[in-house]
Scaffold this active site. Structure first.
Site, PDB file in Angstrom:
ATOM      1  N   ASP A 104       7.363  14.779   2.361  1.00 52.65           N
ATOM      2  CA  ASP A 104       7.696  13.406   2.759  1.00 52.65           C
ATOM      3  C   ASP A 104       6.629  12.498   2.158  1.00 52.65           C
ATOM      4  O   ASP A 104       5.657  12.969   1.562  1.00 52.65           O
ATOM      5  CB  ASP A 104       7.706  13.280   4.296  1.00 52.65           C
ATOM      6  CG  ASP A 104       8.059  11.871   4.764  1.00 52.65           C
ATOM      7  OD1 ASP A 104       8.915  11.219   4.125  1.00 52.65           O
ATOM      8  OD2 ASP A 104       7.473  11.391   5.755  1.00 52.65           O
ATOM      9  N   SER A 105       6.784  11.200   2.429  1.00 53.86           N
ATOM     10  CA  SER A 105       5.753  10.262   1.991  1.00 53.86           C
ATOM     11  C   SER A 105       4.499  10.349   2.862  1.00 53.86           C
ATOM     12  O   SER A 105       3.432   9.915   2.436  1.00 53.86           O
ATOM     13  CB  SER A 105       6.307   8.834   2.041  1.00 53.86           C
ATOM     14  OG  SER A 105       6.686   8.529   3.369  1.00 53.86           O
ATOM     15  N   GLY A 111      10.184   3.550   1.527  1.00 54.06           N
ATOM     16  CA  GLY A 111      11.358   2.768   1.937  1.00 54.06           C
ATOM     17  C   GLY A 111      11.490   1.422   1.277  1.00 54.06           C
ATOM     18  O   GLY A 111      12.547   0.783   1.362  1.00 54.06           O
ATOM     19  N   CYS A 158      12.544  13.669   4.399  1.00 55.33           N
ATOM     20  CA  CYS A 158      12.475  12.253   4.055  1.00 55.33           C
ATOM     21  C   CYS A 158      13.894  11.708   4.007  1.00 55.33           C
ATOM     22  O   CYS A 158      14.705  12.137   3.175  1.00 55.33           O
ATOM     23  CB  CYS A 158      11.800  12.084   2.698  1.00 55.33           C
ATOM     24  SG  CYS A 158      11.770  10.370   2.142  1.00 55.33           S
ATOM     25  N   THR A 217      14.802   8.792   3.104  1.00 57.19           N
ATOM     26  CA  THR A 217      15.018   7.954   1.930  1.00 57.19           C
ATOM     27  C   THR A 217      15.435   8.805   0.726  1.00 57.19           C
ATOM     28  O   THR A 217      16.402   8.484   0.027  1.00 57.19           O
ATOM     29  CB  THR A 217      13.721   7.168   1.624  1.00 57.19           C
ATOM     30  OG1 THR A 217      13.308   6.502   2.828  1.00 57.19           O
ATOM     31  CG2 THR A 217      13.936   6.157   0.533  1.00 57.19           C
ATOM     32  N   GLU A 268       1.910   5.644  10.329  1.00 59.32           N
ATOM     33  CA  GLU A 268       0.801   6.103   9.476  1.00 59.32           C
ATOM     34  C   GLU A 268      -0.552   5.742  10.085  1.00 59.32           C
ATOM     35  O   GLU A 268      -1.559   6.378   9.805  1.00 59.32           O
ATOM     36  CB  GLU A 268       0.919   5.507   8.061  1.00 59.32           C
ATOM     37  CG  GLU A 268       2.096   6.043   7.252  1.00 59.32           C
ATOM     38  CD  GLU A 268       2.006   7.529   6.929  1.00 59.32           C
ATOM     39  OE1 GLU A 268       0.908   8.016   6.637  1.00 59.32           O
ATOM     40  OE2 GLU A 268       3.059   8.212   6.989  1.00 59.32           O
ATOM     41  N   HIS A 286       9.893   9.392  10.031  1.00 55.65           N
ATOM     42  CA  HIS A 286       8.778   8.792  10.788  1.00 55.65           C
ATOM     43  C   HIS A 286       9.225   8.376  12.194  1.00 55.65           C
ATOM     44  O   HIS A 286       8.390   8.233  13.086  1.00 55.65           O
ATOM     45  CB  HIS A 286       8.258   7.541  10.070  1.00 55.65           C
ATOM     46  CG  HIS A 286       7.326   7.811   8.922  1.00 55.65           C
ATOM     47  ND1 HIS A 286       7.755   8.303   7.718  1.00 55.65           N
ATOM     48  CD2 HIS A 286       5.980   7.643   8.798  1.00 55.65           C
ATOM     49  CE1 HIS A 286       6.705   8.419   6.886  1.00 55.65           C
ATOM     50  NE2 HIS A 286       5.625   8.029   7.530  1.00 55.65           N
TER      51      HIS A 286
HETATM   52  N1  DGL Z   1       9.795   9.325   6.199  1.00 58.68           N
HETATM   53  C1  DGL Z   1      10.548   8.894   5.065  1.00 58.68           C
HETATM   54  C2  DGL Z   1      11.977   8.679   5.417  1.00 58.68           C
HETATM   55  O1  DGL Z   1      12.458   9.462   6.192  1.00 58.68           O
HETATM   56  C3  DGL Z   1       9.882   7.843   4.195  1.00 58.68           C
HETATM   57  C4  DGL Z   1       9.468   6.587   4.872  1.00 58.68           C
HETATM   58  C5  DGL Z   1       8.726   5.680   3.941  1.00 58.68           C
HETATM   59  O2  DGL Z   1       7.807   6.143   3.271  1.00 58.68           O
HETATM   60  O3  DGL Z   1       9.102   4.495   3.857  1.00 58.68           O
HETATM   61  O4  DGL Z   1      12.651   7.835   4.930  1.00 58.68           O
END
Ligand code: DGL
Length: 266
Positions: free
Chosen positions: A15-16, A48, A78, A80, A154, A190
């Protein structure tokens, strides 16, 4: 890249940032014997607000990085990337599971009034992928992007009573509550960290769907329940500074002495 992998090879999760730990937590409970390599692309969070081109590129780079660990399967933790670039990741000879379809299928199986809400990143909501998948399964959809949740998570700010968390929740979720949904997909990994505050705002009649939990169950099915060993190891790599990530990971995963290492630069 196609690599030979063994049954005892690790599962890769990426993930990010700390969102992906919601999936790691579910996998650790569901498949306690499995080794896991988690990669958090914290140098490039948030995803995102990125363009589709960037999201396709990050998806490929992240999976290629995890393939160097000889992973036997990947959980794309993730929303996204799952909404925009999952198809790019299906040709590497290992099972790859995103969060979108597992979450949508779970929502469809629990909704009674077929009105389903979905909250996710601006890129995910903008892609329309969640909405199309739900509508194709006969649901009416209320969707909203929640851009502030990612930076708040975060920072470890996810609790009820935190004024920023409460305000963001009220603003993002008021239109979804208005729409009379009985099921709400937390479509960004998240967001399950905010489950308590979201549940309190939405009220008792609304079922929350944790996209990470749904995906972890799907992946467990794809790899046939995993190994019989106990005490699977967890290896954590991040592209940004590992120092602040370690206490966050320990707090979110409720595990001690986690070692977080800097990933080689992507
Ligand atoms: N946790 C990720 C998601 O599910 C990325 C969120 C992000 O970095 O904006 O989309």
């Amino acid at each position: 890249m196609i690599l030979e992998t063994s049954k005892n090879a690790p599962i890769g999760v990426f993930d990010s940032g700390v969102g992906g730990l919601t999936a790691v937590r579910c996998l650790r409970r569901l498949l306690p014997g499995e080794d896991i390599v988690f990669f958090g692309d914290t140098a490039r969070v948030p995803y995102g607000s990125r363009t589709p081109e960037e999201i396709h590129r990050f998806a490929r780079e992240n999976l290629d990085y995890l393939l160097t660990f000889g992973i036997k399967a990947a959980l794309v933790a993730c929303g996204t990337i799952s909404a925009i670039a999952l198809d790019d990741l299906q040709n590497d000879g290992i099972p790859v599971c995103g969060v979108l379809i597992p979450a949508v299928e779970q929502a469809v199986s629990v909704t009674r009034n077929r009105r389903v809400g979905v909250i996710a990143t601006p890129a995910s909501i903008g892609s329309g992928s969640y909405q199309r998948a739900l509508e194709a399964r006969g649901c009416t959809v209320a969707a909203n992007a929640c851009p502030l949740y990612v930076p708040l998570a975060e920072q470890g700010r996810v609790q009820r009573g935190d004024p920023l968390v409460e305000e963001a929740t009220a603003e993002y979720l008021a239109p979804i509550r208005e729409a009379g949904v009985d099921t709400l997909i937390l479509g960004c990994t998240h967001f399950p960290w905010f489950s308590e505050v979201i549940a309190a705002f939405m009220g008792e009649g609304v079922e929350l769907i944790n996209c990470s939990a749904a995906a972890a169950e799907t992946l467990a099915g794809m790899i046939g329940g995993g190994t019989r060993r106990e005490g699977g190891r967890l290896e954590i790599r991040v592209s940004g500074d590992p120092v602040p990530f370690a206490p966050l990971a320990e707090r979110f995963l409720q595990e001690k002495d986690l070692r977080v290492q800097k990933a080689r630069t992507i």
